[in-house]
Write an enzyme that holds these catalytic residues in place. Structure first.
Site: not given
Ligand SMILES: Nc1ncnc2c1ncn2[C@@H]1O[C@H](COP(=O)(O)OP(=O)(O)OP(=O)(O)O)[C@@H](O)[C@H]1O
Ligand SMILES: CC(C)(CO)[C@@H](O)C(=O)NCCC(=O)O
Ligand SMILES: [K+]
Length: 244
Positions: A10, A13, A17, A90, A97, A99, A122, A173
């Site tokens: 996976d 952004n 994983k 859609y 996306g 995902d 993200t 803050t």
């Molecule tokens: N180094 C890091 N950068 C960004 N987010 C982090 C980091 N370490 C922990 N996090 C946590 O992980 C969350 C993101 O979750 P996840 O691991 O699912 O996403 P990602 O890999 O950042 O995103 P995605 O799969 O959407 O690109 C962030 O909101 C934050 O709380």
């Molecule tokens: C919304 C995110 C960024 C979530 O990871 C991804 O699914 C994506 O890039 N989607 C494209 C736009 C859409 O899903 O309509």
């Molecule tokens: K995501």
């Protein structure tokens, strides 16, 4: 195909994983960059690599090339209009996306009730599904993304590493920022819950993503949580290819 030679990846952004097809669904490894994944792939005896990529195309191209060199079959899964008994709402499924699509497929395996799947990463995405029909969804900024946006548009607002366990009113803050972003995230959950409750007597909310813990204090008995539904969705594609 041997399930311990099939890698599911996976690419989000922010982070990457992965797990093997025959690993426990909870046994997911997270890495910050592609080089760590490449090191793993070079050492592992793989036959197939399934990827879901919402990040940069260059990452996918690099992995495709590596797989070609290593004689690993490379399968980049794309969002579909119809698969595994789920119909996408859609008009142009290519825009959704992958995902989100895979999280829907992963979640659909967990329940027969109408559900909302919430992926907190993200971005925070919500997708509603009932009777095999995707009913639409939402895309909102994730916890970390919200904090970054807030800081970059203000002068006197700061953050720290606080990951709040419970929503409270804060008097400082950094704490106010963490609590405010948590409130916004929980607002997504409550809005999804209200929408489901208005439409369906019985329903369930299913969470996934790195920030799912931030939502567990808001959720109730009708919620399920999974380590990585995107990868679980990829597993369905890999299983279908190997076992029909
Ligand atoms: N180094 C890091 N950068 C960004 N987010 C982090 C980091 N370490 C922990 N996090 C946590 O992980 C969350 C993101 O979750 P996840 O691991 O699912 O996403 P990602 O890999 O950042 O995103 P995605 O799969 O959407 O690109 C962030 O909101 C934050 O709380
Ligand atoms: C919304 C995110 C960024 C979530 O990871 C991804 O699914 C994506 O890039 N989607 C494209 C736009 C859409 O899903 O309509
Ligand atoms: K995501």
């Amino acid at each position: 195909m041997q399930t311990n030679s099939v890698l599911l990846v996976d690419i989000g952004n922010t982070r990457i994983k992965y797990r093997l097809l025959n690993d426990d669904a909870d046994n997911v490894t997270t890495v910050d960059d592609l080089s760590a994944l490449i090191t793993y792939i070079e050492a592992a005896p793989l036959t197939h690599l399934y990827i879901a990529n919402v990040g940069k195309p260059a990452v996918e191209e690099a992995l495709a090339q590596l797989c070609n060199e290593q004689q690993i079959i490379f399968c980049a899964v794309k969002t579909q209009s119809d698969a595994f008994g789920i119909t996408n709402s859609y008009q142009n499924p290519q825009k959704m996306g992958v995902d989100r699509w895979l999280a829907i497929l992963g979640a659909a395996k967990l329940t027969d009730k109408p559900f909302a799947v919430i992926d907190a990463g993200t971005a925070v995405t919500v997708d509603f599904v009932a009777n095999g029909q995707h009913l639409g969804g939402w895309i909102a900024p994730g916890f970390h993304t919200m904090k970054k946006a807030l800081l970059s548009n203000t002068t006197r607002v700061f953050e720290n590493e606080t990951v709040p366990e419970q929503l409270m009113a804060a008097s400082d803050t950094e704490e106010c920022v963490a609590m405010g972003c948590l409130a916004a995230l929980q607002g997504v959950f409550w809005s999804a819950k209200r929408r489901l409750n208005n439409q369906f007597k019985e329903n369930v909310i299913i969470f996934t993503g790195g920030d799912k813990k931030l939502l567990t204090s808001a959720c109730d008995g009708d919620s399920l949580s999974a380590a990585n539904l995107v990868i679980d969705g990829l597993a369905r594609y890999a299983e279908k290819a190997s076992f029909g």
